[in-house]
Design a protein around this motif. Structure first.
Motif, short mmCIF file in Angstrom:
data_model
loop_
_atom_site.label_atom_id
_atom_site.label_comp_id
_atom_site.label_asym_id
_atom_site.label_seq_id
_atom_site.Cartn_x
_atom_site.Cartn_y
_atom_site.Cartn_z
N ASP A 157 0.86 -1.18 0.00
CA ASP A 157 0.00 0.00 0.00
C ASP A 157 0.90 1.23 0.00
O ASP A 157 1.64 1.47 0.96
CB ASP A 157 -0.90 -0.02 1.24
CG ASP A 157 -1.90 1.12 1.27
OD1 ASP A 157 -1.64 2.15 0.61
OD2 ASP A 157 -2.92 1.00 1.96
N LEU A 158 0.85 2.02 -1.07
CA LEU A 158 1.70 3.20 -1.18
C LEU A 158 1.41 4.19 -0.06
O LEU A 158 2.34 4.77 0.53
CB LEU A 158 1.50 3.87 -2.55
CG LEU A 158 2.27 5.17 -2.78
CD1 LEU A 158 3.77 4.94 -2.66
CD2 LEU A 158 1.92 5.75 -4.15
N ASN A 159 0.15 4.42 0.26
CA ASN A 159 -0.20 5.36 1.32
C ASN A 159 0.39 4.95 2.66
O ASN A 159 0.90 5.78 3.43
CB ASN A 159 -1.72 5.49 1.44
CG ASN A 159 -2.34 6.24 0.28
OD1 ASN A 159 -1.65 6.95 -0.46
ND2 ASN A 159 -3.63 6.09 0.09
N GLU A 160 0.31 3.67 2.95
CA GLU A 160 0.86 3.17 4.22
C GLU A 160 2.37 3.37 4.28
O GLU A 160 2.92 3.77 5.31
CB GLU A 160 0.51 1.69 4.39
CG GLU A 160 1.04 1.07 5.68
CD GLU A 160 0.77 -0.41 5.77
OE1 GLU A 160 1.33 -1.06 6.66
OE2 GLU A 160 0.00 -0.93 4.91
N ALA A 161 3.04 3.09 3.16
CA ALA A 161 4.50 3.28 3.11
C ALA A 161 4.86 4.74 3.31
O ALA A 161 5.85 5.07 4.00
CB ALA A 161 5.03 2.78 1.77
N ILE A 162 4.06 5.65 2.74
CA ILE A 162 4.32 7.09 2.90
C ILE A 162 4.12 7.50 4.35
O ILE A 162 4.93 8.25 4.91
CB ILE A 162 3.38 7.89 1.98
CG1 ILE A 162 3.75 7.66 0.52
CG2 ILE A 162 3.43 9.38 2.31
CD1 ILE A 162 2.77 8.26 -0.47
N ARG A 163 3.06 7.01 4.98
CA ARG A 163 2.80 7.38 6.38
C ARG A 163 3.94 6.94 7.29
O ARG A 163 4.30 7.64 8.26
CB ARG A 163 1.47 6.78 6.84
CG ARG A 163 0.25 7.37 6.16
CD ARG A 163 -1.04 6.87 6.80
NE ARG A 163 -2.22 7.33 6.09
CZ ARG A 163 -2.90 6.60 5.23
NH1 ARG A 163 -2.53 5.35 4.98
NH2 ARG A 163 -3.96 7.09 4.61
N GLU A 164 4.51 5.78 7.03
CA GLU A 164 5.62 5.30 7.85
C GLU A 164 6.84 6.20 7.71
O GLU A 164 7.52 6.48 8.70
CB GLU A 164 5.96 3.85 7.46
CG GLU A 164 4.89 2.84 7.86
CD GLU A 164 5.24 1.43 7.44
OE1 GLU A 164 6.27 1.26 6.75
OE2 GLU A 164 4.51 0.50 7.82
N VAL A 165 7.12 6.66 6.50
CA VAL A 165 8.25 7.56 6.29
C VAL A 165 8.00 8.89 6.99
O VAL A 165 8.90 9.46 7.62
CB VAL A 165 8.50 7.77 4.78
CG1 VAL A 165 9.57 8.83 4.56
CG2 VAL A 165 8.91 6.47 4.13
N ILE A 166 6.78 9.40 6.89
CA ILE A 166 6.44 10.67 7.54
C ILE A 166 6.61 10.56 9.04
O ILE A 166 7.11 11.48 9.71
CB ILE A 166 5.00 11.09 7.18
CG1 ILE A 166 4.90 11.46 5.69
CG2 ILE A 166 4.55 12.27 8.03
CD1 ILE A 166 3.50 11.77 5.23
N ALA A 167 6.21 9.42 9.61
CA ALA A 167 6.33 9.23 11.05
C ALA A 167 7.77 9.33 11.52
O ALA A 167 8.05 9.82 12.62
CB ALA A 167 5.73 7.89 11.45
N LEU A 168 8.71 8.87 10.70
CA LEU A 168 10.12 8.92 11.07
C LEU A 168 10.74 10.30 10.86
O LEU A 168 11.68 10.67 11.57
CB LEU A 168 10.92 7.90 10.25
CG LEU A 168 10.68 6.42 10.56
CD1 LEU A 168 11.50 5.55 9.62
CD2 LEU A 168 11.02 6.11 12.01
N SER A 169 10.24 11.06 9.93
CA SER A 169 10.86 12.33 9.56
C SER A 169 10.07 13.55 9.99
O SER A 169 10.50 14.68 9.76
CB SER A 169 11.08 12.39 8.04
OG SER A 169 9.87 12.16 7.34
N LEU A 170 8.92 13.38 10.63
CA LEU A 170 8.04 14.51 10.93
C LEU A 170 8.70 15.53 11.85
O LEU A 170 8.59 16.74 11.62
CB LEU A 170 6.74 14.00 11.57
CG LEU A 170 5.67 15.07 11.83
CD1 LEU A 170 5.30 15.78 10.53
CD2 LEU A 170 4.43 14.45 12.46
N SER A 171 9.38 15.07 12.90
CA SER A 171 10.03 16.02 13.82
C SER A 171 11.08 16.85 13.12
O SER A 171 11.21 18.06 13.37
CB SER A 171 10.65 15.25 15.00
OG SER A 171 9.66 14.59 15.75
N GLU A 172 11.84 16.23 12.22
CA GLU A 172 12.85 16.95 11.45
C GLU A 172 12.18 17.99 10.54
O GLU A 172 12.66 19.12 10.42
CB GLU A 172 13.67 15.97 10.63
CG GLU A 172 14.77 16.61 9.79
CD GLU A 172 15.94 17.08 10.62
OE1 GLU A 172 16.73 17.88 10.11
OE2 GLU A 172 16.05 16.65 11.80
N VAL A 173 11.10 17.60 9.91
CA VAL A 173 10.37 18.52 9.04
C VAL A 173 9.84 19.71 9.84
O VAL A 173 9.96 20.87 9.42
CB VAL A 173 9.21 17.78 8.33
CG1 VAL A 173 8.28 18.76 7.64
CG2 VAL A 173 9.77 16.78 7.32
#
Length: 247
Positions: free
Chosen positions: A133-149
């Motif tokens: 699931d592309l959306n799920e894969a994107i959410r996982e990446v966002i979860a790891l990088s959100l604080s940096e963003v």
């Protein structure tokens, strides 16, 4: 081969007619061992390079990842202390302790999920093709990088379509692409101070069960000289990867 070596052959079959019009079958074999071994060596080097790139990218996000792990761990300690106080009360607050224990489990699962995502991205393994699931894969990446963003004062918004079909590919490689796009977009806005630093991640369905991922930012873009250089060396590059378009 008799000595245990493996030889790869490329076989071409063909049909021809004899003088009487009867069909005869022929075959031509050629040794493709060197070509096959070269392909395997190239695949191994590419895999090693991809692993190094992933680890380097995650190194930049160390502070963000530490925050994502530290937050649920702090919640676990706080909830555990609260639970003990409720149980030590006279009379014990069993209902409150039970709810606090549920929050402890929730935070523990959250920390475990972050570590699982990290292990997947840092893993050194062969390419695994699977439906995902592309959306799920994107959410996982966002979860790891959100604080940096957020530390870079970027306002991140997602517009993920609900009707996306599953795509086929390597999950880790796909997430590396998404992570690179997020980092590039964030870096492109590092000098923007006269307007909000908006980043929008969009997924949408296209014809033929294809999906598209788009990352938009409010950066300054490319200057005229860069555009001229780009147009001279490349007209338009469009790669089809794992059943989705990556322009």
């Amino acid at each position: 081969m008799p000595d245990g070596r493996v030889k790869y052959l490329r076989t071409k079959s063909y049909g021809i007619r004899d003088r009487d019009g009867r069909l005869e079958h022929g075959r031509r074999d050629s040794d493709a061992t060197e070509h096959r071994l070269s392909e395997e060596a190239l695949a191994k080097v590419s895999s090693e390079l991809a692993h190094v790139t992933r680890v380097s990218s995650l190194g930049v996000l160390t502070a963000s990842i530490a925050h994502e792990i530290n937050q649920p761990l702090s919640g676990i300690v706080t909830n555990a202390s609260t639970c003990l106080r409720m149980l030590a009360a006279d009379p014990p607050n069993v209902d409150g302790a039970r709810e606090t224990a549920r929050r402890t489990i929730r935070d523990g699962n959250r920390a475990s999920d972050v570590i699982t995502r990290l292990r997947a991205l840092c893993s050194k393994k062969e390419t695994t093709i699977e439906s995902l699931d592309l959306n799920e894969a994107i959410r996982e990446v966002i979860a790891l990088s959100l604080s940096e963003v957020q530390r870079n004062r970027v306002i991140l918004r997602t517009e993920l379509a609900d009707d996306l079909p599953l795509i086929t590919g390597d999950r880790v490689q796909l997430q590396q692409v998404v992570l690179n796009l997020l980092r590039n977009a964030s870096d492109a806005m590092s000098a923007v101070d006269d307007r909000p630093r908006h980043m929008v991640i969009t997924t949408e369905r296209e014809e033929g069960d294809r999906v598209r991922l788009t990352v938009q930012d409010a950066g300054v873009g490319l200057g005229p000289q860069a555009m001229d250089r780009l147009s001279k060396h490349s007209t338009q590059l469009r790669m089809t990867v794992w059943g989705w378009d990556y322009p």
